[in-house]
Write an enzyme that holds these catalytic residues in place. Structure first.
Site, short mmCIF file in Angstrom:
data_model
loop_
_atom_site.label_atom_id
_atom_site.label_comp_id
_atom_site.label_asym_id
_atom_site.label_seq_id
_atom_site.Cartn_x
_atom_site.Cartn_y
_atom_site.Cartn_z
N LYS A 187 0.94 16.61 4.83
CA LYS A 187 1.82 16.13 3.72
C LYS A 187 0.88 15.10 3.30
O LYS A 187 0.59 14.24 3.42
CB LYS A 187 3.11 15.13 3.40
CG LYS A 187 3.76 15.05 2.72
CD LYS A 187 4.54 14.51 3.37
CE LYS A 187 4.34 13.38 2.38
NZ LYS A 187 3.97 12.92 1.10
N GLY B 149 -2.49 4.87 3.23
CA GLY B 149 -1.65 5.06 2.08
C GLY B 149 -1.30 3.29 2.02
O GLY B 149 -1.94 2.12 2.61
N VAL C 96 3.87 0.72 3.51
CA VAL C 96 4.51 2.72 4.36
C VAL C 96 4.13 2.62 5.50
O VAL C 96 4.74 2.29 6.00
CB VAL C 96 4.73 3.63 2.89
CG1 VAL C 96 4.43 5.16 4.11
CG2 VAL C 96 5.48 3.41 1.85
N GLY C 97 2.77 1.64 5.85
CA GLY C 97 1.87 1.49 7.11
C GLY C 97 3.29 0.82 7.67
O GLY C 97 3.30 1.17 8.75
N GLU D 69 -4.01 3.47 7.42
CA GLU D 69 -5.31 3.07 7.12
C GLU D 69 -4.73 2.74 5.82
O GLU D 69 -4.29 3.30 5.03
CB GLU D 69 -6.35 4.10 6.12
CG GLU D 69 -7.77 4.00 6.49
CD GLU D 69 -8.09 4.13 4.76
OE1 GLU D 69 -7.47 2.13 4.92
OE2 GLU D 69 -8.19 4.72 3.91
N CYS E 54 -8.98 2.81 -1.65
CA CYS E 54 -8.70 2.09 -0.72
C CYS E 54 -9.29 0.84 -0.67
O CYS E 54 -9.24 -0.70 -0.42
CB CYS E 54 -7.60 2.08 0.46
SG CYS E 54 -9.04 3.21 1.51
N GLU F 165 -3.12 -5.89 -4.04
CA GLU F 165 -4.04 -4.69 -4.54
C GLU F 165 -3.84 -4.04 -6.03
O GLU F 165 -2.27 -4.22 -6.45
CB GLU F 165 -3.85 -3.91 -3.82
CG GLU F 165 -4.57 -2.26 -3.62
CD GLU F 165 -4.37 -1.67 -2.14
OE1 GLU F 165 -3.10 -1.69 -2.09
OE2 GLU F 165 -5.30 -0.63 -1.59
P1 NAI Z 1 2.62 5.41 -0.56
O1 NAI Z 1 1.99 4.34 0.33
O2 NAI Z 1 4.03 5.45 -0.97
O3 NAI Z 1 2.02 7.21 -0.53
C1 NAI Z 1 1.11 7.75 0.85
C2 NAI Z 1 1.79 8.61 1.46
O4 NAI Z 1 2.67 7.94 2.50
C3 NAI Z 1 2.09 9.51 0.13
O5 NAI Z 1 1.75 10.60 0.53
C4 NAI Z 1 4.06 8.92 0.48
O6 NAI Z 1 4.65 9.96 -0.20
C5 NAI Z 1 3.47 9.05 1.45
N1 NAI Z 1 5.14 8.45 1.69
C6 NAI Z 1 5.58 7.25 1.20
N2 NAI Z 1 6.61 6.58 2.04
C7 NAI Z 1 6.53 7.16 3.08
C8 NAI Z 1 7.37 6.72 3.78
N3 NAI Z 1 8.30 6.14 4.20
N4 NAI Z 1 7.18 7.53 5.71
C9 NAI Z 1 6.10 8.09 5.55
N5 NAI Z 1 5.27 8.47 4.11
C10 NAI Z 1 5.93 8.07 3.30
O7 NAI Z 1 1.32 4.53 -1.90
P2 NAI Z 1 2.10 4.95 -3.55
O8 NAI Z 1 3.70 4.57 -3.52
O9 NAI Z 1 1.56 6.28 -3.65
O10 NAI Z 1 1.07 3.97 -4.44
C11 NAI Z 1 1.84 2.28 -3.91
C12 NAI Z 1 0.00 1.27 -3.93
O11 NAI Z 1 -0.08 2.12 -2.60
C13 NAI Z 1 -0.55 1.94 -5.03
O12 NAI Z 1 -0.69 0.82 -5.56
C14 NAI Z 1 -1.96 1.15 -3.97
O13 NAI Z 1 -1.69 -0.35 -3.50
C15 NAI Z 1 -1.46 1.48 -2.36
N6 NAI Z 1 -2.33 2.59 -2.15
C16 NAI Z 1 -3.09 2.36 -1.40
C17 NAI Z 1 -3.90 3.31 -1.14
C18 NAI Z 1 -5.08 3.77 0.12
O14 NAI Z 1 -6.22 4.67 0.46
N7 NAI Z 1 -5.04 2.34 0.88
C19 NAI Z 1 -3.60 4.58 -1.22
C20 NAI Z 1 -2.94 4.58 -2.23
C21 NAI Z 1 -1.71 3.86 -2.58
#
Ligand code: NAI
Length: 776
Positions: free
Chosen positions: A189, A240, A244-245, A262, A296, A391
């Site tokens: 996804k 992400g 959520v992790g 990650e 990240c 972050e």
């Molecule tokens: P997120 O962690 O919510 O989104 C990443 C992915 O996880 C997306 O595909 C999303 O649809 C999916 N997701 C969201 N909730 C989920 C759940 N409960 N179960 C499974 N999958 C789920 O990140 P978001 O809200 O887009 O960004 C928020 C903050 O997260 C950013 O400001 C940043 O600080 C951090 N982030 C870190 C990343 C990294 O590479 N480490 C990448 C994206 C965001």
């Protein structure tokens, strides 16, 4: 403008890349996308809009997946998996075909990525897409070599993969290439803000001869992510946010699904006073303004040595003022758009709410509209400030000064994260002295944000676990063949409360190299199979676990001893156990009724095995196609809490203790619950074998009571459990607190006769990838 004037201002006009082909592809696909399941696009369902963040224009409509869609994708992946896993060469050919097709369509991917995400076309074209291509080429090679190089390992099965929006195609490549190479099939996804290059990739898969069902792409938001996590998949790979992790860690607890996370970071960028300051300033452009800081591993926390701080900040501000912010499709743009208005709001709010220090906004021309944020530097913050710790995920750099290298290390490690670090110094001695002290999965020396398919990438601490890239990353998609027999529960023995021996046989705990009375003052009887009372052991409690962790903290030097020294101590343990083999065999026989002699013999062999490994489980130097070399080093995972198996009371203990010791870890073992006396006898072996106090601690008591305490403990780095099935879930769920590493048996049996080797060594180590300049 005259040539002279041009040279004076060094001003240059726009160099726009055409969006025509990417927009035409969207039109060709009907502007409305369904999912890619079982080799074909489905009809669009309920859709949401994919927008260009630089303009707000709608690019296409994308379908929000339903449970039915996710189920269909998982079913297709399940059906396709056995055939896909059969032939490594066939997989290599398909991965190679994907790489070639990505190459042939590279500009289309780059432009579409830039349109959908807002990243500068220069980055999408020169970094994201080439690295994605390299990933598929490199992994075609793993598919080819896997059978000969990793015998005994098989694919996990069906992998659920969830990726973020900051590197949509590249993260897809990091997930799909190793999964496919190892013989898995996938349901991936993309993030809801950036689905389009994943859908273009699906289109490429059709052309590359990817068999039906091997790659499935479903689109939608976090709710769809949750559906994937809860689906009948064998592994989840997630990139992400840490929040959520954590949720995914909890949701998968006890399910037996393999998991890699990650997550976020707040990576230090350390500039020593002997650094080449101009290079370090230029490096910062790549560290924090690359992809608008939405990275990240962004070097988001500048630590600069006091003597050069003023000069460095001046240079930095001058460079910031020269950055060009604007239309991502303009080839001369440095900083593009923020992915979505929601993310822009988050960045704006975080910076506005900060009341500390000084905020410098680059004096740059900002686009009149669209989702943009100026390059920003915040200086004079305290270590505890929110901007220092959290972050921001935008083009905002925070900065502090330090006086000495050891203060730099302390500041660098003053974070719950541990993803990456950059070190800048012209003194290689200094840089290579500091590199091992920084708690980060990736360390760049005089460089930043360098990535390659051969070089493992991933975090320590709350930046998650597991690696992507290299053989190390591939390992996350493999498992030993032939797992799966259920563990037969060893019921505690009972008997009459008549002591077989009138002497007091009450053992103590073993903490910090000394026998210690339990905090609670309770004991438990130990019965033999015929109902004979064999002795009493203490009932350890929460306080005893805390004391053991303190003792492990006191033994931190163990991780810095040489492998040679650790080997000697392990051999010495074997020697001392051998000298008392008869006594231990009799003890095991008394507790279990059989097999004592063989168990002691195997325990001695096992100690030899890990003595052998102690100075041989080395890292690898990775040849990367950049000027430099990536050293994938193995570091001890840290402090481990381990619940020993109920069966094999001596061998089980030794099998967990020895690899941990060999790799430089400290370990607190909870002895077999029904048969703990071989463990309590083992104190004497430890005492006579030069094991430094605190390296090995042994507790006795109820696993059910002690496991949650260990899993909750924020100062433990890992918990292992080879105890009952119920504990596995509890441990994994609770470990989400500090995202400690877990290794649990999920109620599956372990053949302790044979259970040794790489899997144990890998669980006791963490990869640190250090990029060093090397060669021309
Ligand atoms: P997120 O962690 O919510 O989104 C990443 C992915 O996880 C997306 O595909 C999303 O649809 C999916 N997701 C969201 N909730 C989920 C759940 N409960 N179960 C499974 N999958 C789920 O990140 P978001 O809200 O887009 O960004 C928020 C903050 O997260 C950013 O400001 C940043 O600080 C951090 N982030 C870190 C990343 C990294 O590479 N480490 C990448 C994206 C965001």
């Amino acid at each position: 403008m005259t040539v002279k004037e041009i040279f004076e201002t060094m001003d240059y006009g726009p160099a726009p890349e055409s969006a025509a082909e990417a927009l035409a592809w969207l039109v060709d696909m009907g502007d409305r996308f369904g999912h890619f399941i079982d080799g074909a696009f489905t009809d669009p369902g309920e859709t949401f809009e994919a927008k260009n963040p630089a303009t707000g224009n709608v690019l296409a409509s994308v379908t929000q997946a339903t449970q039915k869609d996710v189920d269909a994708a998982v079913k297709a992946a399940r059906k396709a998996q056995p055939a896909w896993a059969k032939d490594g060469h066939a997989r290599a050919r398909v991965l190679y075909a994907i790489a070639r097709l990505l190459q042939k369509n590279s500009r289309l991917f780059a432009v579409l990525e830039s349109l959908d995400n807002g990243k500068p076309i220069r980055e999408a074209r020169d970094i994201d897409v080439p690295l994605a291509i390299r990933h598929f080429y490199h992994h075609a090679g793993y598919a080819q070599l896997l059978d000969s190089e990793r015998p005994g390992l098989v694919a996990q099965g069906v992998c659920g993969q969830i990726v973020p929006w900051n590197f949509p195609l590249l993260m897809l490549a990091w997930k799909i290439a190793p999964a496919l190479a190892a013989g898995n099939t996938v349901v991936l996804k993309p993030a809801e803000y950036t689905s389009l290059t994943a859908l273009l990739f699906a289109d490429i898969c059709r052309q590359a001869g990817v068999p039906k069902g091997v790659v499935n792409i479903v689109t939608g938001d976090g709710a769809v992510g949750e559906m994937i996590v809860n689906a009948e998949v064998d592994k989840i790979a997630f990139t992400g946010s840490t929040a959520v992790g954590r949720r995914i860690r909890e949701a998968t607890a006890g399910t037996g699904k393999a998991l890699t996370l990650e997550l976020g970071g707040k990576s230090p960028y350390i500039v020593f006073d002997d650094a080449d300051l101009d290079s370090a300033v230029e490096g910062l452009v790549d560290a924090i303004w690359f992809n608008g800081g939405q990275v990240c591993c962004a070097g988001s926390r500048l630590l600069v040595q006091e003597g050069v701080a003023e000069r460095f900040h001046e240079k930095l501000k001058a460079r910031m003022d020269k950055l060009r912010v604007g239309d991502p499709l303009d080839k001369s743009i440095d900083v593009g758009a923020i992915v979505d208005p929601v993310q822009l709001q988050t960045i704006t709010r975080m910076v506005e709410e900060n009341t500390e220090g000084e905020t410098y906004r680059a004096e740059v021309t900002m686009p009149a509209e669209g989702c943009f944020y100026p390059p920003t530097l915040v200086t004079g913050l305290s270590t505890a400030s929110k901007l220092m710790q959290e972050e921001i995920f935008g083009p905002v750099l925070v900065s502090m000064t330090f006086r000495t290298p050891s203060e730099a290390v302390a500041l660098a490690n003053d974070t719950r994260y541990g993803l990456a670090a950059s070190l800048w110094s012209e003194n290689l001695n200094l840089a290579l002295d500091v590199a091992p002290k920084v708690q980060a999965g990736v360390v760049w020396v005089n460089g930043t944000n360098m990535f390659d398919a051969a070089a493992p990438f991933g975090g320590m601490r709350e930046s998650g676990f597991g690696r992507e890239g290299g053989w190390e990353g591939l390992g996350a998609y493999l498992k030993p063949a032939g797992q799966g027999k259920r563990l037969k529960r060893v019921e505690p023995q009972t008997g009459e409360a008549v002591a077989a021996d009138p002497l007091d046989r009450t053992a103590k705990l073993y903490i910090g190299g000394k026998q210690a009375r339990p905090d609670g003052g309770y004991s438990m009887p130990v019965w033999g199979p015929k109902g004979t009372l064999l002795g009493q052991v203490p009932k350890g409690n929460r306080k005893d676990v805390r004391n053991a962790v303190e003792a492990m903290n006191g033994a931190a030097g163990w991780g810095r001893t040489s492998g040679h020294q650790r080997a000697q101590i392990l051999y010495y343990l074997a020697e001392n156990l051998s000298a008392r083999a008869g006594e231990f065999a009799a003890r095991v026989d008394a507790m279990t009724g059989k097999g004592g002699k063989a168990e002691v013999e195997t325990s001695i062999r096992r100690l030899f095995t890990y003595a052998a490994w102690a100075d041989k489980f080395d890292g690898e130097a990775k040849g990367v196609p950049l000027r430099g070399m990536a050293l994938a080093l193995k570091e001890p995972v840290g402090k481990i809490g381990a619940l020993c198996p109920d069966e094999s009371p001596l061998l089980g203990l030794v099998s967990l203790m020895a690899p941990a010791m060999a790799m430089g870890c400290r370990i607190t073992l909870v002895a077999s619950e029904p048969a703990p006396l071989a463990a309590t006898d083992f104190y004497q072996i430890l005492e006579t074998s030069d094991v430094p106090g605190g390296v090995v601690n042994i507790l006795t008591g109820s696993h059910e009571e002690l496991a949650p305490v260990m899993a909750d403990h924020l100062d433990l780095d890992a918990v292992w459990s080879f105890s009952g099935a119920e504990l596995s879930k509890e441990i994994e769920r609770r470990s989400a607190g500090n995202l400690k590493r877990t290794w649990v048996n999920n109620g599956l049996a372990t053949d302790w006769e044979r259970a040794e080797g790489r899997a144990f060594l890998e669980a006791a180590t963490e990869i640190k990838t250090v990029w060093v300049p090397y060669g021309e």
